[in-house]
Design a protein around this motif. Sequence first.
Motif, mmCIF file in Angstrom:
data_model
loop_
_atom_site.group_PDB
_atom_site.id
_atom_site.type_symbol
_atom_site.label_atom_id
_atom_site.label_comp_id
_atom_site.label_asym_id
_atom_site.label_seq_id
_atom_site.Cartn_x
_atom_site.Cartn_y
_atom_site.Cartn_z
ATOM 1 N N LEU A 1 0.838 -1.191 0.000
ATOM 2 C CA LEU A 1 0.000 0.000 0.000
ATOM 3 C C LEU A 1 0.873 1.239 0.000
ATOM 4 N N GLY B 1 -2.343 6.597 2.791
ATOM 5 C CA GLY B 1 -2.837 5.562 3.693
ATOM 6 C C GLY B 1 -1.752 4.790 4.414
ATOM 7 N N GLU C 1 -1.629 4.949 8.290
ATOM 8 C CA GLU C 1 -2.617 4.163 9.029
ATOM 9 C C GLU C 1 -2.344 2.667 8.908
ATOM 10 N N ALA C 2 -1.508 2.287 7.964
ATOM 11 C CA ALA C 2 -1.224 0.869 7.743
ATOM 12 C C ALA C 2 0.243 0.567 7.984
ATOM 13 N N SER D 1 1.640 -1.184 10.129
ATOM 14 C CA SER D 1 1.907 -2.580 10.478
ATOM 15 C C SER D 1 2.140 -3.450 9.248
ATOM 16 N N SER D 2 1.753 -2.955 8.070
ATOM 17 C CA SER D 2 1.929 -3.743 6.840
ATOM 18 C C SER D 2 3.315 -3.553 6.220
#
Length: 339
Positions: free
Chosen positions: A90, A94, A97-98, A100-101
């Motif tokens: 991603l 965004g 907010e992500a 952890s990815s």
Amino acid sequence: RKCWQAGVPRRVEQRPGRRRVRLAAGADEARLLAQGMLGHRLRTRQTGPEGRPCHRLLVVEPAKPVREFYLAVAMDTGGSGGPILMAARLGGTGIEEAASSVVARPLGPEAALSGAGAAEVAERVLGLAGREAESAARFAQQLCRMFSASDATLLEVNPAAVDSHGQVLCLDCKLNVDSNARFRQPELCSARDWAQEDPRDATAAGCGLKYVGMDGDIGCLVNGAGLAMATMDIVKLHGGEPANFLDVGGTVTAKQVAQALDIIGSDGRVTAALVNIFGGIVRCDVVAEGLVSALQRLRPGLPVVVRLQGNRGSEARQLLRREAAPPSASASAWTRRPG
């Protein structure tokens, strides 16, 4: 400050100063959009509510990304201390907010990424295949080489994108150069826009001083980063708020000391100044000479408390007694009282 076309029209706020990425159909529309950007303040999550002035625009041909992702090389300050490659499927706004990815891969001291390692990142982490994976692998290797060659602490591409031809594009980039390597990167460092910085920080950098402006009202002039941090802690402990971090270093000159006190005095929020010098390498009498020079033009009524201890401290205090106001009761400190 950062106004460029990132490939697809995005919903952005329409109020002046909030327009970051705009798509123009032609020269006339581009002119109107530029008028709504230039001279206003850009406000993002990174700038804070005060924003940053926008005096320059970057105009580029619109890109047509098929897919966006995230790639960055950074120093792992909380772990190994060495460079790491970070990647995520991603990209764009965004990513925060992500977080952890994001997958991190340690690199060697030279930030080198092998062909096999780059292919693994492109295929397994980013989920690409074929021509897209090959292009992304090359891009990741180039990113690592650029990180090392530019003495960077952070090289972030967010978003990176793949177009309809399978080529990887850099749509937005952030590069932080290690301040200790500025002498090796004159071309990169010359691009720094000081108009975007705190005026106090810009003035201090021009004087060769390590200064960070803060929001308090007690100005601090200290030698050594450790003592400077401890001095700010003491100010906080006793209910005060430091107005700045200022480390004049061990090779400071009288002129630089005077410039440092000038910077502190120019801050209208400062209600008192604290000078805390422990003379090891630095000579206290050199510091005192600079203080005497600056005190002659310092804002009237601004209290100044000076502690000079160590190398030639006695001579420094004698100089202050002779050339400035009466000392305080402390044998190692001197105070200029208001009035």
